[in-house]
Scaffold this active site. Structure first.
Site, mmCIF file in Angstrom:
data_model
loop_
_atom_site.group_PDB
_atom_site.id
_atom_site.type_symbol
_atom_site.label_atom_id
_atom_site.label_comp_id
_atom_site.label_asym_id
_atom_site.label_seq_id
_atom_site.Cartn_x
_atom_site.Cartn_y
_atom_site.Cartn_z
ATOM 1 N N LYS A 55 -18.266 -5.208 -7.473
ATOM 2 C CA LYS A 55 -19.064 -4.570 -6.413
ATOM 3 C C LYS A 55 -18.612 -3.118 -6.234
ATOM 4 O O LYS A 55 -17.530 -2.731 -6.692
ATOM 5 C CB LYS A 55 -18.893 -5.355 -5.117
ATOM 6 C CG LYS A 55 -17.456 -5.434 -4.615
ATOM 7 C CD LYS A 55 -17.298 -6.507 -3.552
ATOM 8 C CE LYS A 55 -15.899 -6.520 -2.981
ATOM 9 N NZ LYS A 55 -15.681 -7.662 -2.071
ATOM 10 N N TYR A 88 -4.676 25.076 6.652
ATOM 11 C CA TYR A 88 -5.190 25.075 8.025
ATOM 12 C C TYR A 88 -4.094 24.706 9.022
ATOM 13 O O TYR A 88 -3.350 23.753 8.816
ATOM 14 C CB TYR A 88 -6.326 24.065 8.152
ATOM 15 C CG TYR A 88 -7.607 24.493 7.495
ATOM 16 C CD1 TYR A 88 -8.205 25.714 7.818
ATOM 17 C CD2 TYR A 88 -8.223 23.671 6.560
ATOM 18 C CE1 TYR A 88 -9.395 26.090 7.218
ATOM 19 C CE2 TYR A 88 -9.418 24.044 5.963
ATOM 20 C CZ TYR A 88 -9.996 25.254 6.293
ATOM 21 O OH TYR A 88 -11.170 25.628 5.706
HETATM 22 C C1 PLP Z 1 -14.764 -8.504 -2.556
HETATM 23 C C2 PLP Z 1 -14.903 -9.974 -2.643
HETATM 24 C C3 PLP Z 1 -14.211 -10.691 -3.620
HETATM 25 C C4 PLP Z 1 -13.192 -10.052 -4.537
HETATM 26 O O1 PLP Z 1 -12.062 -9.723 -3.766
HETATM 27 P P1 PLP Z 1 -10.730 -9.113 -4.449
HETATM 28 O O2 PLP Z 1 -9.733 -9.172 -3.354
HETATM 29 O O3 PLP Z 1 -11.069 -7.722 -4.823
HETATM 30 O O4 PLP Z 1 -10.394 -9.953 -5.598
HETATM 31 C C5 PLP Z 1 -14.471 -12.043 -3.731
HETATM 32 N N1 PLP Z 1 -15.337 -12.662 -2.909
HETATM 33 C C6 PLP Z 1 -16.013 -12.009 -1.928
HETATM 34 C C7 PLP Z 1 -16.954 -12.760 -1.076
HETATM 35 C C8 PLP Z 1 -15.804 -10.638 -1.759
HETATM 36 O O5 PLP Z 1 -16.459 -10.000 -0.794
#
Ligand code: PLP
Length: 365
Positions: A41, A259
């Protein structure tokens, strides 16, 4: 001059090491009897979703996971033919093209179930305690019954039942046991309704610490990139952020920098200018100063990080001639680790990665 030019970078670059992704996939796979879903994702946690997915699939992952159907369709467009699950969509989202492209969908509510087109392959998603996107427990039995009815009518196929842990990074937290229990009960209810899911799945990377979380499939994202939320699992860092030195200047002791003049040179020294700032995802305020790697040494970030630039103290012994264009490693490879940057800035490693802006070029080798 040639040697120098061959090392020059022209713009900030996040480099993804696909050998490390391959190693990490094999390492994670060896820790479980379950199948491995490569979670990519947010464009593979800010890298390149298709590149990570391809490396993971070639090294033992059998499925791919993303949040939105838009991300799933992008993977199909990039030639990923493996099973893909998309688990976070509005009940109003147009999921038709994704189902037509053989994308599986998580179904967290009756509204979602009613919205999926005929032929959809779905994973019923139960909230067991994260209180985020799964079905509320009170609606679960009805969701299972309606899904079973839709399956009998040939409208959908329920291939999975899933949930997600809230505290898996602390394996001893009693919430984990509570969520496991609620999940087992949810799976039992699904089976009683007549459902026969091939994939019962609960665990992300952190949940791998406990075999009881594995079930038929584990969804790992962070771990593929070497981000290890629980420690000591032999993963390799797969990302490095390198930027070219855009400028080098000698300053005398007492010279204020940036800054608010929050830093003054404690001695005569040489400063380097990096063409990345908080617009690119460099954290502006950190608990401890960030460090970068240059020519085999660590150097501190000094003064306030600006929107587009960051200044580092290269030290009095650095010779400023010929350094422009030389690569500086912010994290990964020969620089500080991404975990070090996360600790100093109070961020998650994944949060730092996905926060890198569009001006940072992504490359993979
Ligand atoms: C992001 C996510 C994962 C993967 O999580 P990691 O900690 O990056 O391995 C798995 N399941 C869901 C539902 C997620 O949102």
């Amino acid at each position: 001059m040639t040697a120098l030019l061959s090392r020059t970078l022209t713009r900030p670059e996040l480099r993804l090491d696909l050998d490390a992704v391959a190693h990490n996939t094999r390492t994670l796979r060896a820790r479980t009897r379950a199948e491995v879903m490569a979670v990519v994702k947010a464009d593979g946690y800010g890298t390149n979703a298709a590149a990570v997915a391809r490396a993971a699939l070639a090294n033992g992952a059998t499925r791919v996971g993303v949040t939105s159907v838009t991300e799933a369709l992008a993977l199909r467009a990039d030639g990923i033919g493996a099973p893909v699950l998309s688990w976070l969509n509005s009940p109003l989202a147009d999921v038709g093209p994704a189902v037509a492209a053989d994308v599986e969908l998580a179904v967290p509510s009756l509204a979602h179930l009613l919205a999926v087109p005929r032929g959809a392959r779905v994973h019923l998603h139960l909230d067991t305690g994260l209180t985020r996107d799964g079905s509320v427990p009170a609606g679960w039995a009805l969701l299972c019954e309606e899904a079973a009815r839709a399956e009998r009518g040939g409208r959908v196929r329920v291939v999975g039942v899933m949930s997600h842990l809230a505290c898996a990074d602390v394996p001893a937290d009693p919430v984990n046991g509570l969520q496991r229990k609620r999940f087992d009960e949810g799976v039992r209810i699904a089976r009683l309704a007549g459902l026969t899911p091939e994939f019962v799945h609960l665990s992300a990377t952190a949940g791998l610490a406990e075999a009881r979380n594995h079930h038929d499939l584990v969804r790992v994202g962070a771990g593929l990139l070497g981000i290890d939320p629980i420690g000591a699992s032999g993963l390799r860092g797969a990302v490095s952020l390198r930027v070219p030195l855009d400028g080098v200047r000698k300053v005398s002791a007492g010279t204020p920098v940036g800054y608010g003049h929050r830093w003054r040179a404690p001695r005569d020294t040489v400063l380097g200018l990096l063409p990345v700032g908080y617009a690119d995802g460099v954290p502006r305020s950190t608990a401890e100063p960030l460090e970068v790697g240059f020519a085999g040494q660590r150097h501190p970030v000094v003064g306030r990080v600006s929107m587009d630039s960051t200044v580092v103290d290269l030290g009095p012994r650095t010779r400023p001639e010929l350094l422009v264009g030389e690569p500086v490693t912010l994290f990964g490879a020969d620089g500080p680790s991404l975990a070090d940057w996360a600790r100093r800035s109070g961020r998650l490693e994944a949060e730092l990665l996905v926060g890198l802006g569009a001006r940072v070029r992504r490359s993979w080798t």
